[in-house]
Write an enzyme that holds these catalytic residues in place. Structure first.
Site, mmCIF file in Angstrom:
data_model
loop_
_atom_site.group_PDB
_atom_site.id
_atom_site.type_symbol
_atom_site.label_atom_id
_atom_site.label_comp_id
_atom_site.label_asym_id
_atom_site.label_seq_id
_atom_site.Cartn_x
_atom_site.Cartn_y
_atom_site.Cartn_z
ATOM 1 C CG ASP A 1 -3.413 3.935 -1.339
ATOM 2 O OD1 ASP A 1 -4.081 3.818 -2.379
ATOM 3 O OD2 ASP A 1 -3.591 3.216 -0.340
ATOM 4 C CG ASP B 1 -6.644 0.530 -0.552
ATOM 5 O OD1 ASP B 1 -5.945 1.552 -0.527
ATOM 6 O OD2 ASP B 1 -6.633 -0.311 0.374
ATOM 7 C CB SER C 1 -0.960 -0.033 1.195
ATOM 8 O OG SER C 1 -1.876 1.017 1.155
ATOM 9 C CG ASP D 1 -3.245 -0.757 -2.066
ATOM 10 O OD1 ASP D 1 -3.350 0.440 -1.737
ATOM 11 O OD2 ASP D 1 -3.792 -1.681 -1.450
#
Length: 460
Positions: A239, A243, A101, A241
């Site tokens: 960010d 999400d 992340s 990743d």
């Protein structure tokens, strides 16, 4: 029974030190054996972000799955929510994401998703860990060994799903995108272009080691400046990743998660798309935002900090939206987890339908002054015991009354107490904060680790 490897969001650590290919292989074997024992599909899908260690860990984990007879489809670099979408819409027993992340590039992580597209619950992670410790009998041979293939076909289905979220299209809109050199660097501009937007892109040259380095959702100043520089109508930063997403208006002002929840829910309250009239926030959601929701006849229900707690409240209430100041927003009708690309398109759709500049939404409400002080303490289990600390907390609650809120909690991972004070004016906020922090420092062996004004910021 406690977990040995899994934390609050999968397994994370420095790649090739804590998170080794050996561990990834063992985890793949155990997760594969779990699928077989539950008679679930023996097909799994794997995606990753742009970290240099991602292919190494993905290959090791894939080999583990194959060694017990599970087939692996690798889709390459995709946002975490892409895997959630694929696994719940196709014949996969599990989804795997290799990502850490917003962490720096040397770190990496492994997250597992069930066939319903949700992150695995604690009890399943514990069961998989127990399988990692047990001996494997009768390994498959010949055509019983699992196979590994690469395919992007499912990614195209995800893109088509995203395009369908905005029937109005985005023709004429200028959108600045900061992909943080992460998982959204290809898909975010692609979906915007398909919808007719003009895209200005930064943070889209990943080299394996620059993810989250120069910008992204945790460093919003990058997108705020970039949006102004290119003359975009709105900017978005993801960010690593993807999400979660945060925004900048055309003047460079931050649109955090509270404002995202507010502009979306207020719009659909007006047009009949918010039933029940409920929004899920967290204990960190700003009081000014809460008052704005009340003015719109929308109930704000607060969950504990953490996307899994927001998701639980959404399930309990049937709410159409929930999220955190940090930009982690869940639209349950689009999926069970946070999805930065879905969040982007939902925000752009509202802007298109309202036909007013992003900066106009800043006038909808003024956030209350909010301050977060992280205090390092000698013992996070006993910090509240001194009578002077108890008295300071009671005095703070009394001083705030109906004019503010006090949230004081121990960190789940560090020897630290987080003191969040919010009030309708700065002097009251600071007076209450200082009294509590001083008591912690004097009577609980504390010292100030950080002091952050959250009034116009992202929260923790």
């Amino acid at each position: 029974m406690s977990k040995k490897h899994f934390g609050t969001d999968g397994i994370r650590g420095v790649a090739n030190v804590k998170l080794t290919p050996e561990l990834a292989f063992d985890l793949g074997q155990a997760a594969g054996r779990y699928l077989i024992s539950k008679k679930l599909s023996r097909n799994i899908v794997v995606g990753r972000d742009t970290r240099q260690s991602g292919p190494m860990l993905g290959a090791a984990m894939g080999a583990g799955f194959c060694s017990v007879g599970v087939n692996v489809t690798a889709v390459g670099v995709v946002p975490t929510p892409t895997i959630s979408y694929i696994v719940r819409n196709e014949d996969y027993g599990m989804g795997v994401v290799i990502s850490a992340s917003h962490n720096p590039a040397p770190d990496n992580g492994i997250k597992l998703f069930g066939h319903d597209g949700k992150k695995l619950p604690d009890e399943v992670e514990i069961e998989i860990e127990s399988l990692m410790e047990s001996r494997i009998e009768n390994r498959p041979v010949g055509d019983k060994v699992g196979y590994l293939k690469s395919s992007r076909a499912s990614v195209e289905a995800y893109l088509s799903f995203l395009v369908g979220l905005v029937p109005e299209k985005l023709t004429g809109m200028k959108v600045a995108v900061d992909a943080a050199h992460g998982a959204a660097y290809e898909l975010a501009p692609e979906v915007l272009i398909r919808l007719g937007a003009e895209v200005f892109l930064t943070g889209a040259e990943p080299d394996g080691m620059n993810i989250n380095e120069e910008g992204g959702a945790t460093k919003p100043s990058t997108i705020q400046v970039f949006t102004q520089e290119v003359g975009a109508d709105v900017g978005v930063a993801f960010d690593g990743d993807a999400d979660r997403a945060i925004f900048s208006d055309e003047k460079g002002a931050l649109i955090n998660g509270d404002r995202t929840l507010g502009l979306w829910s207020a719009h659909w309250r007006k047009f009949g798309g918010l039933e029940p009239a409920v929004v899920i926030g967290t204990v960190m959601s700003n009081g000014g935002f809460a008052k704005y929701m009340a003015d719109q006849e929308i109930e704000l229900i607060r969950a504990a900090v953490g996307d899994k707690y927001v998701a639980q409240k959404i399930a309990e209430t049937g709410a159409k939206i929930g999220g955190e100041q940090s930009g982690h927003i869940i639209f349950p009708e689009c999926g069970p987890t946070g999805d930065g690309l879905v969040t982007l398109l939902q925000v752009l759709r509202v802007l298109k339908r309202e036909n007013r500049p992003a900066s106009a939404f800043s006038a909808d409400y003024e956030p209350w002054p909010q301050l977060l002080v992280n205090v390092s303490v000698a013992d996070k289990d006993t910090w509240k015991e001194p009578a002077a600390v108890q008295q300071a907390l009671q005095d703070g609650e009394k001083a705030l009354g109906e004019r503010g809120r006090l949230v004081v909690r121990a960190s789940g991972t560090q020897p630290m107490v987080r003191v969040m004070v919010e009030a309708d004016e700065y002097p009251l906020r600071d007076q209450v904060t200082d009294a509590i922090v001083n008591a912690l420092m004097e009577h609980s062996g504390g010292s100030i680790y950080s002091r952050v004004d959250l009034t116009h910021a992202l929260g923790d």
